[in-house]
Design a protein around this motif. Structure first.
Motif, PDB file in Angstrom:
ATOM      1  N   ALA A  67       0.836  -1.211   0.000  1.00  0.00           N
ATOM      2  CA  ALA A  67       0.000   0.000   0.000  1.00  0.00           C
ATOM      3  C   ALA A  67       0.868   1.257   0.000  1.00  0.00           C
ATOM      4  O   ALA A  67       0.556   2.237  -0.706  1.00  0.00           O
ATOM      5  N   GLU A  68       1.941   1.251   0.754  1.00  0.00           N
ATOM      6  CA  GLU A  68       2.825   2.414   0.789  1.00  0.00           C
ATOM      7  C   GLU A  68       3.530   2.635  -0.549  1.00  0.00           C
ATOM      8  O   GLU A  68       3.777   3.772  -0.952  1.00  0.00           O
ATOM      9  N   ARG A  69       3.823   1.564  -1.264  1.00  0.00           N
ATOM     10  CA  ARG A  69       4.425   1.728  -2.603  1.00  0.00           C
ATOM     11  C   ARG A  69       3.406   2.352  -3.549  1.00  0.00           C
ATOM     12  O   ARG A  69       3.755   3.209  -4.368  1.00  0.00           O
ATOM     13  N   ILE A  70       2.153   1.939  -3.460  1.00  0.00           N
ATOM     14  CA  ILE A  70       1.100   2.536  -4.289  1.00  0.00           C
ATOM     15  C   ILE A  70       1.029   4.035  -4.019  1.00  0.00           C
ATOM     16  O   ILE A  70       0.958   4.846  -4.942  1.00  0.00           O
ATOM     17  N   ARG A  71       1.068   4.405  -2.754  1.00  0.00           N
ATOM     18  CA  ARG A  71       1.020   5.822  -2.379  1.00  0.00           C
ATOM     19  C   ARG A  71       2.259   6.563  -2.883  1.00  0.00           C
ATOM     20  O   ARG A  71       2.170   7.701  -3.334  1.00  0.00           O
ATOM     21  N   SER A  72       3.419   5.908  -2.854  1.00  0.00           N
ATOM     22  CA  SER A  72       4.647   6.542  -3.352  1.00  0.00           C
ATOM     23  C   SER A  72       4.551   6.846  -4.845  1.00  0.00           C
ATOM     24  O   SER A  72       5.194   7.780  -5.329  1.00  0.00           O
ATOM     25  N   LEU A  73       3.741   6.071  -5.537  1.00  0.00           N
ATOM     26  CA  LEU A  73       3.532   6.292  -6.970  1.00  0.00           C
ATOM     27  C   LEU A  73       2.456   7.346  -7.242  1.00  0.00           C
ATOM     28  O   LEU A  73       2.164   7.654  -8.393  1.00  0.00           O
ATOM     29  N   GLY A  74       1.861   7.878  -6.179  1.00  0.00           N
ATOM     30  CA  GLY A  74       0.896   8.961  -6.330  1.00  0.00           C
ATOM     31  C   GLY A  74      -0.550   8.533  -6.453  1.00  0.00           C
ATOM     32  O   GLY A  74      -1.416   9.345  -6.768  1.00  0.00           O
ATOM     33  N   PRO A 131      12.320   0.148  -7.403  1.00  0.00           N
ATOM     34  CA  PRO A 131      11.746  -0.159  -6.080  1.00  0.00           C
ATOM     35  C   PRO A 131      10.565  -1.135  -6.160  1.00  0.00           C
ATOM     36  O   PRO A 131      10.454  -2.040  -5.336  1.00  0.00           O
ATOM     37  N   THR A 132       9.720  -0.963  -7.174  1.00  0.00           N
ATOM     38  CA  THR A 132       8.597  -1.891  -7.326  1.00  0.00           C
ATOM     39  C   THR A 132       9.085  -3.265  -7.760  1.00  0.00           C
ATOM     40  O   THR A 132       8.596  -4.286  -7.257  1.00  0.00           O
ATOM     41  N   VAL A 133      10.045  -3.313  -8.675  1.00  0.00           N
ATOM     42  CA  VAL A 133      10.613  -4.594  -9.098  1.00  0.00           C
ATOM     43  C   VAL A 133      11.187  -5.327  -7.890  1.00  0.00           C
ATOM     44  O   VAL A 133      10.960  -6.533  -7.708  1.00  0.00           O
ATOM     45  N   ASP A 134      11.908  -4.607  -7.041  1.00  0.00           N
ATOM     46  CA  ASP A 134      12.486  -5.209  -5.843  1.00  0.00           C
ATOM     47  C   ASP A 134      11.393  -5.751  -4.924  1.00  0.00           C
ATOM     48  O   ASP A 134      11.478  -6.886  -4.442  1.00  0.00           O
ATOM     49  N   LEU A 135      10.365  -4.956  -4.695  1.00  0.00           N
ATOM     50  CA  LEU A 135       9.244  -5.394  -3.854  1.00  0.00           C
ATOM     51  C   LEU A 135       8.599  -6.652  -4.433  1.00  0.00           C
ATOM     52  O   LEU A 135       8.347  -7.621  -3.706  1.00  0.00           O
ATOM     53  N   LEU A 136       8.359  -6.650  -5.726  1.00  0.00           N
ATOM     54  CA  LEU A 136       7.715  -7.801  -6.373  1.00  0.00           C
ATOM     55  C   LEU A 136       8.596  -9.037  -6.328  1.00  0.00           C
ATOM     56  O   LEU A 136       8.103 -10.149  -6.097  1.00  0.00           O
ATOM     57  N   THR A 137       9.884  -8.863  -6.528  1.00  0.00           N
ATOM     58  CA  THR A 137      10.816  -9.992  -6.458  1.00  0.00           C
ATOM     59  C   THR A 137      10.797 -10.609  -5.065  1.00  0.00           C
ATOM     60  O   THR A 137      10.746 -11.842  -4.917  1.00  0.00           O
ATOM     61  N   GLN A 138      10.825  -9.755  -4.050  1.00  0.00           N
ATOM     62  CA  GLN A 138      10.763 -10.258  -2.676  1.00  0.00           C
ATOM     63  C   GLN A 138       9.445 -10.988  -2.415  1.00  0.00           C
ATOM     64  O   GLN A 138       9.440 -12.056  -1.781  1.00  0.00           O
ATOM     65  N   ARG A 139       8.336 -10.428  -2.890  1.00  0.00           N
ATOM     66  CA  ARG A 139       7.031 -11.064  -2.671  1.00  0.00           C
ATOM     67  C   ARG A 139       6.984 -12.438  -3.348  1.00  0.00           C
ATOM     68  O   ARG A 139       6.510 -13.406  -2.769  1.00  0.00           O
ATOM     69  N   MET A 140       7.475 -12.514  -4.580  1.00  0.00           N
ATOM     70  CA  MET A 140       7.453 -13.805  -5.281  1.00  0.00           C
ATOM     71  C   MET A 140       8.299 -14.829  -4.538  1.00  0.00           C
ATOM     72  O   MET A 140       7.880 -15.985  -4.394  1.00  0.00           O
ATOM     73  N   GLN A 141       9.462 -14.426  -4.083  1.00  0.00           N
ATOM     74  CA  GLN A 141      10.337 -15.352  -3.365  1.00  0.00           C
ATOM     75  C   GLN A 141       9.641 -15.890  -2.110  1.00  0.00           C
ATOM     76  O   GLN A 141       9.669 -17.096  -1.840  1.00  0.00           O
ATOM     77  N   ILE A 142       9.012 -15.035  -1.357  1.00  0.00           N
ATOM     78  CA  ILE A 142       8.327 -15.443  -0.125  1.00  0.00           C
ATOM     79  C   ILE A 142       7.150 -16.363  -0.437  1.00  0.00           C
ATOM     80  O   ILE A 142       6.993 -17.415   0.190  1.00  0.00           O
ATOM     81  N   HIS A 143       6.338 -15.994  -1.430  1.00  0.00           N
ATOM     82  CA  HIS A 143       5.148 -16.800  -1.724  1.00  0.00           C
ATOM     83  C   HIS A 143       5.499 -18.139  -2.365  1.00  0.00           C
ATOM     84  O   HIS A 143       4.840 -19.145  -2.081  1.00  0.00           O
ATOM     85  N   GLU A 144       6.533 -18.166  -3.186  1.00  0.00           N
ATOM     86  CA  GLU A 144       6.976 -19.445  -3.745  1.00  0.00           C
ATOM     87  C   GLU A 144       7.488 -20.370  -2.650  1.00  0.00           C
ATOM     88  O   GLU A 144       7.191 -21.576  -2.657  1.00  0.00           O
TER      89      GLU A 144
END
Length: 156
Positions: A67-74, A131-144
């Motif tokens: 949610a905070e990343r969404i807000r950072s994108l405006g 920053p979003t790519v990093d967040l998404l990469t981390q999320r995929m790693q955790i969920h996998e």
């Protein structure tokens, strides 16, 4: 004030829309996992109760980061259950499945969140939104990893 972070507004909106889907999927998976934590029964109770708690606790932190990343994108992050249900591919749990079905449902949920993240990563990468790519990469790693750990519990 205008946002000038090197990503144009249409791309920021497109990325934020994808992240909103990820947020909704993550929140509904959090809710399902927390529900299962409360309601699991059977011979694997203690192990599953503990595992589910670890997973929903991690998801609780993740939804804030998304949610905070969404807000950072405006853009504004969706924040109601009604909003989440409209855009999530994960459905609310309305029954009380047995422990094995809970595990299977959570594997599907973990995989669904991974797929949502994977859909967004190309858009973010094309926009040079590291920053979003990093967040998404981390999320995929955790969920996998979570999906693998849950899948390992299934005997069939």
């Amino acid at each position: 004030m205008d946002i000038n972070i090197g990503i144009n507004e249409p791309k920021r909106k497109e990325i934020a829309e994808g992240l909103s889907r990820l947020l909704a999927d993550s929140y509904l998976l959090f809710l399902k996992t927390h529900n299962y934590h409360w309601n699991v029964t059977g011979p694997m109770f203690q192990a599953l109760h503990t595992m589910f708690e670890e997973q929903y606790t991690e998801l609780f932190t993740a939804v804030d980061e998304i949610a905070e990343r969404i807000r950072s994108l405006g853009e504004f992050a969706p924040g109601s259950f009604q909003d989440f249900q409209k855009i999530s591919q994960i459905k609310e749990e309305t029954s009380h499945p047995n422990a094995e079905q809970m595990i299977k449902n959570l594997v599907l949920g973990q995989e669904a969140v991974t797929k949502t993240a994977r859909e967004i990563i190309k858009i973010a990468d094309d926009a040079h939104d590291e920053p979003t790519v990093d967040l998404l990469t981390q999320r995929m790693q955790i969920h996998e990893k979570n999906a693998w750990m849950l899948r390992s519990l299934i005997t069939k």
